[in-house]
Design a protein around this motif. Structure first.
Motif, short mmCIF file in Angstrom:
data_model
loop_
_atom_site.label_atom_id
_atom_site.label_comp_id
_atom_site.label_asym_id
_atom_site.label_seq_id
_atom_site.Cartn_x
_atom_site.Cartn_y
_atom_site.Cartn_z
N SER A 10 0.70 -1.26 -0.18
CA SER A 10 -0.01 0.08 0.11
C SER A 10 0.92 1.42 0.02
O SER A 10 0.67 2.20 -0.72
N ASP A 14 0.92 4.33 -2.98
CA ASP A 14 0.74 5.93 -2.53
C ASP A 14 1.95 6.39 -2.98
O ASP A 14 2.07 7.52 -3.65
N VAL A 18 1.08 9.51 -5.57
CA VAL A 18 1.42 10.82 -4.74
C VAL A 18 2.48 11.63 -5.69
O VAL A 18 2.66 12.66 -5.79
N SER A 42 -7.07 6.13 -3.62
CA SER A 42 -6.00 6.76 -3.63
C SER A 42 -5.67 7.89 -4.55
O SER A 42 -5.41 9.12 -4.25
N LYS A 45 -7.73 11.08 -3.70
CA LYS A 45 -7.41 11.51 -2.49
C LYS A 45 -6.20 12.75 -2.74
O LYS A 45 -5.97 13.48 -2.11
N SER A 167 3.52 14.70 0.03
CA SER A 167 3.96 13.73 0.97
C SER A 167 5.41 13.93 1.08
O SER A 167 6.13 14.09 0.26
#
Length: 324
Positions: A10, A14, A18, A42, A45, A167
């Motif tokens: 996971s 991400d 991202v 994802s 988001k 991130s």
């Protein structure tokens, strides 16, 4: 660019999302199971505009549906799909789906968590731009690492971003300097024990070789399906689309799948997976992965199942049918 992300699959997902996707980017996500849906969530988001292309659970992504979606979405930046959909046991045709995406000028983002090491994954040959996997599946490592890879096209998109990567921990522009060692860098405390485990697993995989590993997974899977059929249990997925490393088994109406799984675990120390999403309660999922993909393991499972299936406490009481 290829390196292991500190975290499970996971985290690899991400990382790809991202870094590659900016707010307003149009992204097509092919969904034929729970993990395709997870990618779509994802992407949303981080502000991606998601077009979902759905295929029936238990069947592969239909290439013609992706073709239609891309024709209707001329500004699509990225196409994403799951190569080995773990929730259903379906193998999607990554080569064909990538060819379609590349023909329309879209980058590809692929989930290979369950496929790496069990079936061919040809990153460069198929034109995959971003791909992530996990170490605990067919590589038989401890969990907590996610190998990821970015093509030059993907790196170019990351470097030309207009917005900041949302991130700090998963920012590959920071992590890459940590891994390349070109300059002294401190990014995070690496899971050193897991890295040693990955190194050893890759050594063992190298000695076995791709073709032997693929053949072993296929042979053990075939034996499992044969044994299940003798017990009156059958796979959800057609043979030509079925993953060898993950068999999803339909549960007859007269059986309580949760009690069946509990009986296997409590009596025989064998744990198998439950159905996910719309398949919850309707299937069980049996992993045939890595060092677990051995004939003796499948024989032990079939023997245990044959004993558990005749027990009254795994049957649904309101039904009168017997297993026999």
């Amino acid at each position: 660019m290829l390196f292991p992300v500190s975290g499970p699959g996971s985290a690899g997902m991400d990382t790809c999302v991202v870094n590659l996707i900016e707010p307003g980017d149009e992204v097509i996500v092919c969904i034929n199971g729970a993990f395709g849906q997870r990618i779509a969530e994802s992407v949303a988001k981080v502000g991606g505009i998601v077009t979902e292309v759905h295929s029936e659970w238990g069947t592969p992504v239909l290439p013609e549906k992706l073709e239609q979606a891309l024709s209707a979405t001329p500004n699509c930046k990225i196409v994403s799909f799951v190569h080995a959909e773990t929730s259903t046991g379906v193998r999607n045709d990554a080569k064909v789906l990538c060819e379609i995406a590349n023909r329309h000028g879209a980058l590809t983002l692929v989930d290979a968590v369950t496929s790496l090491g069990g079936i061919p994954v040809c990153v460069d040959e198929w034109g995959i731009d971003a791909i992530f996997s996990g170490t605990q599946k067919c590589l038989s490592c401890p969990p907590s690492l996610s190998p990821v890879s970015f093509s030059q096209r993907a790196i170019d998109k990351i470097q030309s971003r207009k917005s900041a990567i949302p991130s700090w921990f998963l920012d590959v522009t920071k992590v890459s300097s940590y891994w390349t060692g070109q300059a002294r860098a401190y990014h995070h405390t690496a899971p050193v024990n897991a890295l040693y485990g990955l190194h050893q697993a890759l050594v063992e995989y190298h000695y076995e070789g791709n073709e032997k590993s693929f053949a072993r997974h296929a042979a053990v899977s075939a034996e499992l399906v044969k044994g299940l059929s003798i017990l009156g249990l059958h796979p959800l997925v057609e043979d030509k689309y079925r993953l060898p490393q993950l068999i999803t088994v339909k549960i007859p109406e007269y059986l309580d799948e949760a009690k069946l799984r509990r009986a296997l675990l409590s009596t025989y120390d064998i744990e198998i997976g439950a159905g996910l999403g719309m398949l919850a309660g309707k299937v069980i999922r049996i992993g045939v992965m890595g060092n677990g993909a051995r004939i003796e393991n499948m024989q032990r499972l079939i023997s245990a199942l044959s004993k558990v299936l005749v027990q009254d406490d795994v049957k649904i009481k309101c039904k009168t049918e017997s297993f026999a």
